[in-house]
Write an enzyme that holds these catalytic residues in place. Structure first.
Site, PDB file in Angstrom:
ATOM      1  N   LYS A  34      26.541  33.754  37.284  1.00 40.25           N
ATOM      2  CA  LYS A  34      27.803  33.969  36.571  1.00 40.25           C
ATOM      3  C   LYS A  34      28.692  32.712  36.560  1.00 40.25           C
ATOM      4  CE  LYS A  34      27.804  38.984  37.436  1.00 40.25           C
ATOM      5  NZ  LYS A  34      28.594  40.147  37.924  1.00 40.25           N
ATOM      6  N   TYR A  82      28.068  44.017  28.578  1.00 42.30           N
ATOM      7  CA  TYR A  82      28.608  44.950  29.570  1.00 42.30           C
ATOM      8  C   TYR A  82      29.236  46.193  28.911  1.00 42.30           C
ATOM      9  CZ  TYR A  82      27.850  41.982  33.715  1.00 42.30           C
ATOM     10  OH  TYR A  82      27.288  41.268  34.755  1.00 42.30           O
ATOM     11  N   ASN A 122      31.407  37.764  41.415  1.00 42.02           N
ATOM     12  CA  ASN A 122      30.384  37.973  42.446  1.00 42.02           C
ATOM     13  C   ASN A 122      29.069  37.236  42.193  1.00 42.02           C
ATOM     14  OD1 ASN A 122      29.508  39.576  40.399  1.00 42.02           O
ATOM     15  ND2 ASN A 122      29.712  41.522  41.483  1.00 42.02           N
ATOM     16  N   HIS A 180      24.296  38.494  38.476  1.00 44.28           N
ATOM     17  CA  HIS A 180      24.002  39.820  37.924  1.00 44.28           C
ATOM     18  C   HIS A 180      22.554  40.153  38.235  1.00 44.28           C
ATOM     19  CE1 HIS A 180      23.446  43.071  35.002  1.00 44.28           C
ATOM     20  NE2 HIS A 180      22.301  42.461  34.684  1.00 44.28           N
ATOM     21  N   GLU A 190      18.113  43.894  28.681  1.00 47.75           N
ATOM     22  CA  GLU A 190      18.907  42.693  28.989  1.00 47.75           C
ATOM     23  C   GLU A 190      18.100  41.416  28.779  1.00 47.75           C
ATOM     24  OE1 GLU A 190      21.646  45.134  32.229  1.00 47.75           O
ATOM     25  OE2 GLU A 190      20.287  43.571  32.944  1.00 47.75           O
TER      26      GLU A 190
END
Ligand code: ATP
Ligand code: MG
Length: 138
Positions: A10, A50, A113, A116, A127
């Protein structure tokens, strides 16, 4: 049981220079990279990725975060890939992530965080094809 999962490093982890460290942990855990690219999601693309979280209170923040800088997207192969990769990344909130996990080492907060990981075989396939054509998967 599938043998492939999908991951993104990320924007927070990219900004901090953790891409190499995270890829090393992924390789050491026995995952083979079968597709990989660095890209920058537009807010529209991040929102689409998302979309399952559209009704959640953090959706706007999540879309803004995921589109604020480059990410590295990859498809990973290993026996029991989805479940084993969720174990490797650790809990969504790094405060609850186990020792030795990627989020324990590199994540700052529940929102930012670091990585993913797909949560099912079905979503791993959806995805992966969001980012990669068949010609880009090895
Ligand atoms: P990911 O899908 O990114 O692998 P996850 O499956 O562990 O994460 P989800 O519940 O799918 O967690 O949430 C997707 C992402 O939304 C989280 O990784 C995090 O970036 C963000 N997020 C989740 N909960 C919160 C929250 N309470 N506040 C802010 N951001 C959140
Ligand atoms: Mg998730």
């Amino acid at each position: 049981m599938s043998n492939r999962t999908f991951t993104m490093i990320k924007p927070d982890a990219t900004e901090k220079g953790h891409t190499g460290g995270i890829l090393e942990m992924i390789n050491k855990a026995g995952f083979r990279i079968v597709a990989m690219k660095m890209t920058h999601l537009s807010p529209a693309k991040a929102g689409e990725f998302y979309a399952v979280h559209k009704e959640r209170p953090f959706y706007g923040e999540l879309v803004e975060f995921m589109s604020r800088g480059p990410i590295t997207a990859a498809i990973l192969e290993k026996e029991n890939a989805v479940e084993d990769f969720r174990t490797l990344i650790g809990a969504t909130n790094p405060a609850n992530a186990a020792e030795g996990t990627i989020r324990k080492k590199y994540a700052a907060s529940i929102g930012e965080n670091a990585v993913h990981g797909s949560d099912s075989d079905e979503n791993a396939a959806i995805e992966g094809s969001f980012f990669f054509s068949q010609l880009e998967q090895f």
